[in-house]
Design a protein around this motif. Structure first.
Motif, PDB file in Angstrom:
ATOM      1  N   SER A  13       0.109 135.767  19.754  1.00 18.85           N
ATOM      2  CA  SER A  13       1.324 135.248  19.121  1.00 18.85           C
ATOM      3  C   SER A  13       1.724 136.082  17.912  1.00 18.85           C
ATOM      4  O   SER A  13       2.911 136.329  17.678  1.00 18.85           O
ATOM      5  N   HIS A  17       5.355 138.137  17.529  1.00 19.16           N
ATOM      6  CA  HIS A  17       6.287 138.003  16.417  1.00 19.16           C
ATOM      7  C   HIS A  17       6.485 139.334  15.691  1.00 19.16           C
ATOM      8  O   HIS A  17       7.602 139.665  15.273  1.00 19.16           O
ATOM      9  N   GLN A  20       8.782 141.516  17.791  1.00 21.52           N
ATOM     10  CA  GLN A  20      10.167 141.056  17.653  1.00 21.52           C
ATOM     11  C   GLN A  20      10.767 141.470  16.317  1.00 21.52           C
ATOM     12  O   GLN A  20      11.913 141.906  16.246  1.00 21.52           O
ATOM     13  N   ASP A  21       9.983 141.342  15.256  1.00 23.73           N
ATOM     14  CA  ASP A  21      10.474 141.693  13.926  1.00 23.73           C
ATOM     15  C   ASP A  21      10.786 143.181  13.823  1.00 23.73           C
ATOM     16  O   ASP A  21      11.589 143.604  12.975  1.00 23.73           O
ATOM     17  N   LEU A  39       4.377 130.120  19.507  1.00 28.33           N
ATOM     18  CA  LEU A  39       5.509 131.038  19.446  1.00 28.33           C
ATOM     19  C   LEU A  39       6.726 130.384  18.811  1.00 28.33           C
ATOM     20  O   LEU A  39       6.998 129.212  19.033  1.00 28.33           O
ATOM     21  N   ARG A  40       7.463 131.138  18.040  1.00 25.82           N
ATOM     22  CA  ARG A  40       8.746 130.636  17.569  1.00 25.82           C
ATOM     23  C   ARG A  40       9.719 130.631  18.751  1.00 25.82           C
ATOM     24  O   ARG A  40       9.478 131.272  19.774  1.00 25.82           O
TER      25      ARG A  40
END
Length: 229
Positions: A13, A17, A20-21, A39-40
């Motif tokens: 996880s 993230h 993605q960032d 996960l967001r």
């Protein structure tokens, strides 16, 4: 760039993230749908419930267009099988597998699959600081998959203080990767003078390691001019 991750634990996880960032797309595979709670929402949209080495699960995660694949589930077998499928079946260029058993890690690195064994690495690093003599403080920090080259951490003898890095490299047929100078990492030039207290990280041939260490470790050893110190 699209990246597929197997395993939605803390490592998976966090990787998702972070990716993605950095502006990349990501899909996470896990056999437990409850794991996706880590996960967001933006990452959970691409989550795939399934087994990591299953072709259908990989395809649904976008493996056919993926530039990289990371297998970080809790099982060595699942990770390495999935990594081999990603690399050999789908031709993913960058593949990394998390492996807990260091004996397996070495085997798979020889097959061209990069492995990360966090438990063993962390334990070895702590032991190196806690019990330097018992754990072999001068043991290689890294060894290439072929076993030809090693990265070793060594302190300097006073005989080398003031000598330029290039002289050390030429005399002992090695490469200085970096210096640890009072906690600061230094990437030295060839004319950089070595200082007292420097911890030198050198890259050298494994079969020359013992000879080189004798000339670098504190105590009776040969200095730059071959004299005893």
């Amino acid at each position: 760039m699209h990246i597929v991750i197997l395993g939605c634990g803390r490592v998976g996880s966090t990787l998702a993230h972070t990716v993605q960032d950095m502006g990349h797309s990501v899909a996470v595979i896990d056999r437990d749908p409850g794991a996706f709670r880590r996960l967001r929402s933006s990452a959970a949209k691409s989550a795939v419930t399934g087994v990591g080495h299953d072709r259908d699960a990989l395809v649904r995660a976008g493996i056919e267009n993926a530039a990289a694949f990371a297998a970080v589930s809790s099982g060595d077998n699942s990770n390495i099988i999935a990594a081999r499928v990603a690399r050999e079946t789908f031709g993913v260029r960058h593949v990394v597998a998390r492996i807990y058993d260091p004996r397996r890690a070495e085997v798979y690195q020889r097959l061209g699959i990069a492995t990360v064994g966090t438990v063993r690495w962390t334990a070895d690093t702590i032991l190196r600081r806690l019990l330097p003599e018992a754990s072999g403080a001068d043991a290689p920090l890294w060894r290439d998959p072929s076993g030809t080259l090693v990265l070793t951490e060594v302190p300097l003898t006073e005989a080398w203080v003031g000598a330029p890095v290039q002289r050390l490299e030429t005399a002992l047929q090695l490469r200085v990767a970096y210096l640890d100078r009072s906690g600061e990492i230094v990437l030295p030039r060839g004319d950089e003078p070595l200082r007292s207290g420097d911890v030198v990280h050198v890259l050298l041939r494994a079969d020359a390691r013992d000879r080189v260490l004798e000339r670098l470790r504190p105590g009776p050893a040969a200095g730059p001019e071959g004299r005893s110190v």
